[in-house]
Design an enzyme around this catalytic site. Structure first.
Site, PDB file in Angstrom:
ATOM      1  N   ASP A 143      -6.606  -6.802   4.111  1.00 17.34           N
ATOM      2  CA  ASP A 143      -7.707  -6.142   3.400  1.00 17.34           C
ATOM      3  C   ASP A 143      -8.612  -7.195   2.763  1.00 17.34           C
ATOM      4  OD1 ASP A 143      -9.179  -4.053   2.118  1.00 17.34           O
ATOM      5  OD2 ASP A 143      -8.083  -4.479   0.274  1.00 17.34           O
TER       6      ASP A 143
ATOM      7  N   TYR B 273       0.822  -1.212   0.000  1.00 13.27           N
ATOM      8  CA  TYR B 273       0.000   0.000   0.000  1.00 13.27           C
ATOM      9  C   TYR B 273       0.857   1.265   0.000  1.00 13.27           C
ATOM     10  CZ  TYR B 273      -4.720  -1.826   0.885  1.00 13.27           C
ATOM     11  OH  TYR B 273      -5.943  -2.425   0.780  1.00 13.27           O
TER      12      TYR B 273
ATOM     13  N   LYS C  99       2.874 -15.234   2.736  1.00 15.78           N
ATOM     14  CA  LYS C  99       3.113 -15.990   1.502  1.00 15.78           C
ATOM     15  C   LYS C  99       4.616 -16.278   1.443  1.00 15.78           C
ATOM     16  CE  LYS C  99       1.692 -17.753  -2.456  1.00 15.78           C
ATOM     17  NZ  LYS C  99       0.825 -18.940  -2.553  1.00 15.78           N
TER      18      LYS C  99
ATOM     19  N   ASP D 210     -12.570  -8.731   4.194  1.00 13.57           N
ATOM     20  CA  ASP D 210     -13.821  -8.713   3.412  1.00 13.57           C
ATOM     21  C   ASP D 210     -14.387 -10.125   3.312  1.00 13.57           C
ATOM     22  OD1 ASP D 210     -13.675  -5.963   2.859  1.00 13.57           O
ATOM     23  OD2 ASP D 210     -14.363  -6.249   0.797  1.00 13.57           O
TER      24      ASP D 210
ATOM     25  N   ASP E 164      -3.172 -18.113   0.618  1.00 12.26           N
ATOM     26  CA  ASP E 164      -4.151 -18.800  -0.241  1.00 12.26           C
ATOM     27  C   ASP E 164      -4.889 -19.881   0.561  1.00 12.26           C
ATOM     28  OD1 ASP E 164      -1.709 -20.122  -0.085  1.00 12.26           O
ATOM     29  OD2 ASP E 164      -1.729 -20.848  -2.148  1.00 12.26           O
TER      30      ASP E 164
HETATM   31  C1  IPM Z   1     -10.536  -1.025   3.771  1.00  9.37           C
HETATM   32  C2  IPM Z   1     -10.736  -0.429   2.396  1.00  9.37           C
HETATM   33  C3  IPM Z   1      -9.552   0.488   2.100  1.00  9.37           C
HETATM   34  C4  IPM Z   1      -8.292  -0.338   2.111  1.00  9.37           C
HETATM   35  C5  IPM Z   1      -9.684   1.288   0.777  1.00  9.37           C
HETATM   36  C6  IPM Z   1     -10.980   2.030   0.688  1.00  9.37           C
HETATM   37  C7  IPM Z   1      -8.514   2.223   0.587  1.00  9.37           C
HETATM   38  O1  IPM Z   1     -10.882  -1.425   1.449  1.00  9.37           O
HETATM   39  O2  IPM Z   1     -10.447  -0.254   4.743  1.00  9.37           O
HETATM   40  O3  IPM Z   1     -10.508  -2.244   3.869  1.00  9.37           O
HETATM   41  O4  IPM Z   1      -7.933  -0.927   1.081  1.00  9.37           O
HETATM   42  O5  IPM Z   1      -7.652  -0.392   3.149  1.00  9.37           O
HETATM   43 MG    MG Z   2     -11.026  -3.364   2.261  1.00  7.08          MG
END
Ligand code: IPM
Ligand code: MG
Length: 359
Positions: free
Chosen positions: A248, A142, A192, A252, A224
């Site tokens: 990240d 990042y 990884k 999700d 993975d």
């Molecule tokens: C998160 C989001 C952010 C990230 C984006 C919006 C920059 O996906 O907080 O998980 O990638 O960290």
């Molecule tokens: Mg995210």
């Protein structure tokens, strides 16, 4: 009476709708206990760009830095998709994380018993899941340099650099081991290391730090495999420690165990008093103004603020109980609707949870 100053960064899209509900709930907490919250709003993301031509204005950073904690809604809107990368709304999020040194991102993925049936996975697989993802937040690909898009060998060439200093790995490791000590004392470090040098350093460093935490059982997993195991058997995890980009993605994924992105809060912590609390979901501009988004992730983020920044564990528990009571009573926003449920809007969900605080 203690007063805490909270920087209120609603952001874009449905950000304001969800932070409004969290504020409602915090106001009930201040009625219940002798504590006062002073909210100071500031712009971040696209709305800040519209006014200041930058998504993260100095004034916002100043307000955030002098606050006791930051409560953030979400940033981003398609409107800004064509902007150059350095002024896109998402850049503000990365900027504030870096400026406040918020390197430790805690993302709990809890499957509430009231909601196991809305998970896309089988109930017996997800029921009882309670994972804490500890995501490093200020390093990795990042923020690594060099990066860019240029012409090389006669064609376009894009690149980023996945990198970590040992010191960055050490500090997030200490944080994760301490979190594990407060929970079931199991830590799974995800990397990884079979392919990436940066992951090899990650693994070596975590192993080194683990010697200081003999009470925590440390395991390793390739990312993975971890992505697969989270779906196959989420209950095997207690704390997952990982870098910025893997965290990240996996967070999700883990949110779907609970059935909706609209349920997951997060805390981003530093080694100073700086801290920021935000739902893990985005700004959902397509849902803006319809009063349908789920405020629970943001309300639970406010709860995490009470726990981690203000050490009010009892108030954290009050909010979690109030949320669960609302779910038990059959109230649902659209994203978590079920047959026979009482579907209510964003504001009504906030009202119900707020009322439950004083019950
Ligand atoms: C998160 C989001 C952010 C990230 C984006 C919006 C920059 O996906 O907080 O998980 O990638 O960290
Ligand atoms: Mg995210």
């Amino acid at each position: 009476m203690t007063t805490y100053n909270i920087a209120l960064l609603a952001g874009d899209g449905t950000g304001k709708e969800v932070t409004d509900e969290a504020v409602k709930v915090l106001k009930k907490i201040s009625q219940k206990y002798s504590v006062d919250f002073n909210f100071e709003p500031a712009l971040i993301g696209g709305c800040a760009y519209d006014k200041y031509k930058t998504p993260l204005p100095e004034i916002t950073l100043e307000i955030a830095k002098k606050s006791d904690a930051v409560l953030l809604g979400a940033v981003g809107d398609w409107k800004y998709d064509k902007l150059p990368p350095e002024v896109r709304p998402e850049r503000a999020l990365l900027g504030i994380r870096k400026e406040l040194n918020l390197f430790a991102n805690l993302r709990p993925a809890i499957v509430y018993p009231e909601l196991t049936s809305i998970s896309p996975l089988k109930e017996d697989i997800v029921a009882g899941t309670d994972i804490m993802i500890v995501r490093e937040l200020t390093g990795d690909v990042y923020f690594g340099t060099p990066k860019g898009i240029e012409i090389k060998n006669g064609e376009k060439f894009g690149y980023n650099n996945m990198c970590y200093y040992e010191s960055e790995i050490k500090r997030i490791a200490h944080c994760a081991f301490k979190v594990a000590q407060q929970r079931n004392k199991k830590l799974c470090s995800v990397d990884k290391a079979n392919v990436l040098d940066v992951s090899r350093l990650w693994r070596e460093t975590i192993t080194e730090i683990s010697k200081q935490y003999p009470d925590v059982e440390l395991t390793y997993m390739y990312v993975d495999n971890a992505a697969m195991q989270i779906i196959r058997n989420p209950k095997q995890f207690d704390v997952i420690l990982t870098g910025n980009i893997f965290g990240d993605i996996l967070s999700d994924e883990a949110s779907m165990l609970s059935g909706s992105l609209g349920l997951l809060p997060s805390a981003s912590l530093s080694d100073t008093k700086y801290a920021m609390y935000e739902p893990i979901h985005g700004s959902a501009p397509d849902l803006k103004g319809q009063n349908i988004v789920n405020p629970i992730a943001t309300i639970l983020s406010a709860a995490m603020m009470l726990k981690y920044s203000f050490k009010m564990d009892y108030a954290y528990n009050d909010i979690v109980t109030a949320v669960r009571q609302a779910l038990k009573d059959g109230f649902r926003t659209k994203d978590i609707s079920q047959p026979g449920a009482n579907i209510i809007g964003t504001d009504k969900m906030g009202d119900v949870i707020a009322e439950n605080i004083l019950k």
